[in-house]
Design a protein around this motif. Structure first.
Motif, short mmCIF file in Angstrom:
data_model
loop_
_atom_site.label_atom_id
_atom_site.label_comp_id
_atom_site.label_asym_id
_atom_site.label_seq_id
_atom_site.Cartn_x
_atom_site.Cartn_y
_atom_site.Cartn_z
N GLU A 203 -19.50 -45.93 20.28
CA GLU A 203 -19.34 -45.55 18.87
C GLU A 203 -17.87 -45.43 18.51
O GLU A 203 -17.43 -45.92 17.46
CB GLU A 203 -20.05 -44.22 18.60
CG GLU A 203 -21.56 -44.29 18.74
CD GLU A 203 -22.20 -45.15 17.66
OE1 GLU A 203 -21.64 -45.21 16.53
OE2 GLU A 203 -23.23 -45.78 17.96
N TYR A 204 -17.10 -44.80 19.38
CA TYR A 204 -15.66 -44.71 19.13
C TYR A 204 -15.01 -46.08 19.15
O TYR A 204 -14.09 -46.36 18.35
CB TYR A 204 -15.01 -43.81 20.20
CG TYR A 204 -15.53 -42.41 20.23
CD1 TYR A 204 -15.85 -41.72 19.05
CD2 TYR A 204 -15.71 -41.73 21.44
CE1 TYR A 204 -16.34 -40.43 19.08
CE2 TYR A 204 -16.18 -40.42 21.48
CZ TYR A 204 -16.50 -39.78 20.30
OH TYR A 204 -16.98 -38.49 20.33
N ARG B 105 -16.43 -48.94 18.33
CA ARG B 105 -16.77 -49.62 17.07
C ARG B 105 -15.92 -49.11 15.93
O ARG B 105 -15.41 -49.89 15.11
CB ARG B 105 -18.25 -49.39 16.77
CG ARG B 105 -18.75 -50.13 15.53
CD ARG B 105 -20.10 -49.61 15.09
NE ARG B 105 -20.01 -48.21 14.68
CZ ARG B 105 -21.06 -47.50 14.27
NH1 ARG B 105 -22.27 -48.06 14.24
NH2 ARG B 105 -20.91 -46.24 13.92
N ASN B 106 -15.72 -47.80 15.86
CA ASN B 106 -14.89 -47.24 14.79
C ASN B 106 -13.45 -47.74 14.89
O ASN B 106 -12.82 -48.06 13.87
CB ASN B 106 -14.92 -45.71 14.87
CG ASN B 106 -16.29 -45.14 14.60
OD1 ASN B 106 -17.15 -45.76 13.98
ND2 ASN B 106 -16.54 -43.93 15.09
N GLU C 206 -18.41 -38.58 13.60
CA GLU C 206 -19.08 -39.88 13.51
C GLU C 206 -18.12 -41.02 13.21
O GLU C 206 -18.46 -42.18 13.45
CB GLU C 206 -20.16 -39.83 12.42
CG GLU C 206 -21.28 -38.84 12.71
CD GLU C 206 -22.33 -38.83 11.61
OE1 GLU C 206 -22.13 -39.55 10.62
OE2 GLU C 206 -23.34 -38.12 11.76
#
Length: 307
Positions: free
Chosen positions: A99-100, A102-103, A251
């Motif tokens: 997730e990190y 992708r961000n 998020e």
């Protein structure tokens, strides 16, 4: 005079060679010593710089494959007695890391594209157009780099909070783009200055307007400068910690604050996992630098020599 010729003097070749050798070897030893000292100092400097640069990288790689029981052994070992890849497995098994990642990719890529698009128009205007206040505006853009970025954090936080942009990608992208624009503008301006104005005049003769000239003639020639500016903006968005930690929620956080929140706790720190994750997230930037190295060097040095 009795009519007899005196014998010609004989030349001792052996003595002559010894004399020539003694003359050639008579150069002062101090001068030869002075010639060797700069080379010796140069090699010592290179070794020190190499250790300063690569020793942390080596230590990061070694720690990432060292078992937990040997990480804090004293004295520390430069070569681990046992190698394990369980820390890399732990990193890949954690879904938060992806997730990190992708961000970081989203924020860094959009920041790079937006910075290049905006800065190329500004740089082209500063380089090829003459208008009132041009010089003052150029230095005004550059003067924004004089203020510490941390000083603007509170102001940006309040502004983004009023507009409801906290904990969003937009907050990070706007912040990173704002900070990268001044350097990108000056970098591209130096590159555009090296392109002759005859190209623009020739395009005008062929009936091309300013937009057509910029997009069809100038930008293809300015590819190294565009790549250098884009890579600088990408790295700025990829490596930022302070703004990503403050303006983005859990998020939307990128890799630097995400790794800290994941592996560094109040009572303990998972150093091997943190080192493994840090090594993995450094690979994309290193690959980008290797692939775009010639464009990067050409774009940065283009404005150094004007011809």
């Amino acid at each position: 005079m009795n009519g007899t010729l005196s014998p010609e003097p004989t030349i001792d070749l052996a003595n002559t060679e010894d004399a020539v050798a003694s003359v050639l070897s008579s150069e002062p030893r101090a001068r030869r010593g002075r010639r060797r000292r700069p080379r010796f100092a140069l090699w010592i400097s290179l070794v020190v710089i190499g250790l300063f640069t690569f020793l942390p990288i080596y230590w990061l790689a070694v720690t990432s494959v060292t078992p937990d029981g040997e990480v804090f052994s004293f004295p520390p070992r430069l070569f681990p007695t046992e190698i394990t890849f369980e820390h890399y497995i732990s990193v890949f098994a954690d879904p938060a890391i992806f997730e990190y990642l992708r961000n970081s990719i989203i924020v860094s890529v959009i920041t790079a594209v937006l910075s290049v698009v905006v800065s190329m128009y500004m740089a082209y205007a500063f380089s090829k157009f003459r208008f009132r206040g041009r010089t003052s505006l150029m230095y005004f853009v550059l003067s924004s780099q004089m203020f510490p970025q941390a000083l603007l954090l509170v102001t940006l936080y309040v502004v983004f909070a009023q507009f409801g942009l906290l904990n969003t990608y937009q907050a990070l992208i706007i912040s990173f783009t704002t900070f990268t624009l001044p350097l990108c503008v000056w970098m591209l301006k130096g590159f555009f200055d090296t392109l002759p104005d005859d190209l623009i005049e020739a395009a005008k003769i062929d009936g091309a307007g300013h937009w057509r000239t910029l997009h069809s003639v100038i930008l293809p020639l300015a590819a190294p400068g565009l790549v250098a500016a884009g890579l600088f903006a990408f790295v700025r968005g990829w490596n930022d910690f302070m703004f990503a930690l403050t303006l983005a929620g859990p998020e939307k956080q990128t890799l630097p604050p995400g790794l800290v929140n994941t592996f560094i706790g109040e009572t303990a720190t998972a150093w091997p996992e943190l080192m493994a994750a840090s090594l993995l997230v450094s690979i994309p930037v290193c690959v980008a630098f290797i692939l775009l190295q010639r464009y990067l060097v050409g774009g940065i040095t283009a404005g150094a020599v004007k011809g």
